[in-house]
Motif scaffolding. Structure first.
Motif, PDB file in Angstrom:
ATOM      1  N   THR A  10       0.837  -1.193   0.000  1.00 41.06           N
ATOM      2  CA  THR A  10       0.000   0.000   0.000  1.00 41.06           C
ATOM      3  C   THR A  10       0.873   1.245   0.000  1.00 41.06           C
ATOM      4  OG1 THR A  10      -1.828   1.118   1.146  1.00 41.06           O
ATOM      5  CG2 THR A  10      -0.169   0.075   2.536  1.00 41.06           C
ATOM      6  N   THR A  11       0.360   2.301  -0.603  1.00 40.96           N
ATOM      7  CA  THR A  11       1.012   3.605  -0.505  1.00 40.96           C
ATOM      8  C   THR A  11       0.120   4.568   0.252  1.00 40.96           C
ATOM      9  OG1 THR A  11       2.284   3.313  -2.533  1.00 40.96           O
ATOM     10  CG2 THR A  11       1.938   5.570  -1.811  1.00 40.96           C
ATOM     11  N   SER A  12      -1.147   4.622  -0.133  1.00 39.43           N
ATOM     12  CA  SER A  12      -2.038   5.622   0.477  1.00 39.43           C
ATOM     13  C   SER A  12      -3.071   5.027   1.432  1.00 39.43           C
ATOM     14  CB  SER A  12      -2.730   6.435  -0.620  1.00 39.43           C
ATOM     15  OG  SER A  12      -3.261   5.601  -1.618  1.00 39.43           O
ATOM     16  N   GLY A  13      -2.982   3.699   1.711  1.00 38.45           N
ATOM     17  CA  GLY A  13      -3.771   3.134   2.797  1.00 38.45           C
ATOM     18  C   GLY A  13      -5.023   2.379   2.402  1.00 38.45           C
ATOM     19  N   ASN A  14      -5.495   2.515   1.163  1.00 35.28           N
ATOM     20  CA  ASN A  14      -6.722   1.796   0.777  1.00 35.28           C
ATOM     21  C   ASN A  14      -6.582   0.290   0.970  1.00 35.28           C
ATOM     22  OD1 ASN A  14      -7.941   4.169  -0.104  1.00 35.28           O
ATOM     23  ND2 ASN A  14      -7.221   3.933  -2.201  1.00 35.28           N
ATOM     24  N   THR A  15      -5.456  -0.228   0.565  1.00 32.43           N
ATOM     25  CA  THR A  15      -5.263  -1.683   0.595  1.00 32.43           C
ATOM     26  C   THR A  15      -5.018  -2.174   2.020  1.00 32.43           C
ATOM     27  OG1 THR A  15      -4.358  -1.446  -1.612  1.00 32.43           O
ATOM     28  CG2 THR A  15      -3.995  -3.550  -0.544  1.00 32.43           C
ATOM     29  N   ALA A  57      -1.514  -3.309  -4.099  1.00 30.03           N
ATOM     30  CA  ALA A  57      -1.885  -2.144  -4.913  1.00 30.03           C
ATOM     31  C   ALA A  57      -0.746  -1.820  -5.875  1.00 30.03           C
ATOM     32  CB  ALA A  57      -2.159  -0.938  -4.028  1.00 30.03           C
ATOM     33  N   SER A  58      -1.130  -1.409  -7.094  1.00 27.57           N
ATOM     34  CA  SER A  58      -0.152  -0.925  -8.082  1.00 27.57           C
ATOM     35  C   SER A  58       0.000   0.584  -7.958  1.00 27.57           C
ATOM     36  CB  SER A  58      -0.615  -1.254  -9.502  1.00 27.57           C
ATOM     37  OG  SER A  58      -0.681  -2.637  -9.700  1.00 27.57           O
ATOM     38  N   GLY A  60       2.946   4.030  -9.326  1.00 26.69           N
ATOM     39  CA  GLY A  60       3.945   4.362 -10.349  1.00 26.69           C
ATOM     40  C   GLY A  60       3.457   3.909 -11.707  1.00 26.69           C
ATOM     41  N   ALA A  61       4.324   3.325 -12.485  1.00 29.69           N
ATOM     42  CA  ALA A  61       3.927   2.769 -13.782  1.00 29.69           C
ATOM     43  C   ALA A  61       3.810   1.254 -13.640  1.00 29.69           C
ATOM     44  CB  ALA A  61       4.944   3.143 -14.834  1.00 29.69           C
ATOM     45  N   VAL A  92      -5.060  -4.706  -6.460  1.00 31.38           N
ATOM     46  CA  VAL A  92      -5.845  -3.465  -6.374  1.00 31.38           C
ATOM     47  C   VAL A  92      -5.267  -2.467  -7.379  1.00 31.38           C
ATOM     48  CG1 VAL A  92      -6.511  -1.555  -4.858  1.00 31.38           C
ATOM     49  CG2 VAL A  92      -6.345  -3.882  -3.941  1.00 31.38           C
ATOM     50  N   ASP A  94      -6.506   0.659 -10.744  1.00 35.51           N
ATOM     51  CA  ASP A  94      -7.456   1.613 -11.330  1.00 35.51           C
ATOM     52  C   ASP A  94      -7.343   1.447 -12.848  1.00 35.51           C
ATOM     53  OD1 ASP A  94      -8.511   3.949 -12.533  1.00 35.51           O
ATOM     54  OD2 ASP A  94      -8.214   5.097 -10.678  1.00 35.51           O
ATOM     55  N   THR A  99      -1.265   0.259 -16.977  1.00 35.23           N
ATOM     56  CA  THR A  99      -0.639  -0.826 -16.215  1.00 35.23           C
ATOM     57  C   THR A  99      -1.589  -1.290 -15.114  1.00 35.23           C
ATOM     58  OG1 THR A  99       0.459   0.940 -14.988  1.00 35.23           O
ATOM     59  CG2 THR A  99       1.759  -0.207 -16.659  1.00 35.23           C
ATOM     60  N   TYR A 100      -2.840  -1.522 -15.515  1.00 35.42           N
ATOM     61  CA  TYR A 100      -3.882  -1.904 -14.551  1.00 35.42           C
ATOM     62  C   TYR A 100      -3.473  -3.166 -13.779  1.00 35.42           C
ATOM     63  CZ  TYR A 100      -8.389  -3.605 -12.819  1.00 35.42           C
ATOM     64  OH  TYR A 100      -9.398  -4.075 -12.022  1.00 35.42           O
TER      65      TYR A 100
HETATM   66  C1  LIG Z   1       0.504   7.977  -8.521  1.00 36.38           C
HETATM   67  C2  LIG Z   1      -0.419   6.781  -8.719  1.00 36.38           C
HETATM   68  C3  LIG Z   1      -0.052   5.793  -9.620  1.00 36.38           C
HETATM   69  C4  LIG Z   1      -0.885   4.694  -9.836  1.00 36.38           C
HETATM   70  N1  LIG Z   1      -0.511   3.733 -10.753  1.00 36.38           N
HETATM   71  C5  LIG Z   1      -1.344   2.686 -10.984  1.00 36.38           C
HETATM   72  C6  LIG Z   1      -0.985   1.692 -11.955  1.00 36.38           C
HETATM   73  O1  LIG Z   1       0.065   1.731 -12.581  1.00 36.38           O
HETATM   74  N2  LIG Z   1      -1.856   0.652 -12.152  1.00 36.38           N
HETATM   75  C7  LIG Z   1      -3.035   0.560 -11.480  1.00 36.38           C
HETATM   76  O2  LIG Z   1      -3.789  -0.384 -11.702  1.00 36.38           O
HETATM   77  N3  LIG Z   1      -3.390   1.492 -10.541  1.00 36.38           N
HETATM   78  C8  LIG Z   1      -2.581   2.542 -10.284  1.00 36.38           C
HETATM   79  N4  LIG Z   1      -2.926   3.492  -9.357  1.00 36.38           N
HETATM   80  C9  LIG Z   1      -4.198   3.336  -8.618  1.00 36.38           C
HETATM   81  C10 LIG Z   1      -3.961   2.743  -7.231  1.00 36.38           C
HETATM   82  O3  LIG Z   1      -3.619   1.390  -7.310  1.00 36.38           O
HETATM   83  C11 LIG Z   1      -5.251   2.893  -6.418  1.00 36.38           C
HETATM   84  O4  LIG Z   1      -5.478   4.279  -6.173  1.00 36.38           O
HETATM   85  C12 LIG Z   1      -5.203   2.127  -5.112  1.00 36.38           C
HETATM   86  O5  LIG Z   1      -6.430   2.298  -4.445  1.00 36.38           O
HETATM   87  C13 LIG Z   1      -4.082   2.606  -4.221  1.00 36.38           C
HETATM   88  O6  LIG Z   1      -4.026   1.762  -3.107  1.00 36.38           O
HETATM   89  P1  LIG Z   1      -3.313   2.192  -1.754  1.00 36.38           P
HETATM   90  O7  LIG Z   1      -4.140   3.324  -1.154  1.00 36.38           O
HETATM   91  O8  LIG Z   1      -3.384   0.963  -0.916  1.00 36.38           O
HETATM   92  O9  LIG Z   1      -1.932   2.611  -2.049  1.00 36.38           O
HETATM   93  C14 LIG Z   1      -2.112   4.583  -9.127  1.00 36.38           C
HETATM   94  C15 LIG Z   1      -2.454   5.585  -8.216  1.00 36.38           C
HETATM   95  C16 LIG Z   1      -1.627   6.682  -8.004  1.00 36.38           C
HETATM   96  C17 LIG Z   1      -2.035   7.739  -7.013  1.00 36.38           C
END
Ligand SMILES: Cc1cc2nc3c(=O)[nH]c(=O)nc-3n(C[C@H](O)[C@H](O)[C@H](O)COP(=O)(O)O)c2cc1C
Length: 147
Positions: A10-15, A57-58, A60-61, A92, A94, A99-100
């Motif tokens: 996780t980066t922002s906590g959703n996961t 969660a993904s 970056g790229a 997880v 978007d 790069t879903y």
């Molecule tokens: C800067 C950034 C880059 C992201 N890159 C991808 C990506 O490459 N592929 C993807 O499927 N989702 C991508 N996402 C969507 C995140 O996976 C999604 O917002 C997820 O809920 C983040 O989970 P987290 O809050 O646990 O970090 C990206 C989101 C951000 C903010």
């Protein structure tokens, strides 16, 4: 009753929030869990029988989210042999990104290459359209049935 290690990228906590909920549901179903918010490669690579639920969660790229970057680097570099590991992946992402769910897909592929057993098909959660809690709760039933 099984013990499940829950690995969280996780980066922002959703996961992290999602993993907490799944942990509660596993405990309610009679299992034990350990949440790894920053999975420690050495600690987890014991070679003993284990069950991992990887919530990835993904970012970056298509990279792994921050909390699992080190782990992912070591997994890629060391290519372990994990025949006693059983696992499942929740990816997880978007769907607005090319790069879903790339990190979760990578994790699933690497654990297959390591000789681990996939308990159930990977769940992909699209944060653009899905209800993460509903979707993961439905999926968790098949995970629990496979334990
Ligand atoms: C800067 C950034 C880059 C992201 N890159 C991808 C990506 O490459 N592929 C993807 O499927 N989702 C991508 N996402 C969507 C995140 O996976 C999604 O917002 C997820 O809920 C983040 O989970 P987290 O809050 O646990 O970090 C990206 C989101 C951000 C903010």
């Amino acid at each position: 009753m099984s013990h499940i290690d829950i690995l969280v990228a996780t980066t922002s906590g959703n996961t992290e929030y999602l993993a907490d909920q799944l942990s509660d549901q596993l405990i309610a179903a009679g299992h034990t869990t350990e949440l790894h918010y920053e999975p420690d490669y050495q600690q987890l690579m014991t070679g003993d029988p284990a069950i991992w639920l990887c919530c990835i969660a993904s970012h970056g790229a298509g990279d792994y989210a921050d909390s699992m970057l080190d782990f992912a680097e070591q997994l890629s570099a060391q290519q372990p042999h994990l025949p006693l590991l059983r696992y499942a992946v929740i990816a997880v992402g978007d769907s607005n990104y090319d790069t879903y769910c790339a990190a979760g897909r990578d994790c699933d592929e690497r654990l297959q290459q390591a000789g681990a057993t996939r308990l159930v098909s990977r769940l992909e959660i699209d944060m653009a359209t899905d209800d993460p809690e509903q979707k993961s709760t439905d999926w968790l039933r098949s995970f629990i049935a496979a334990l």
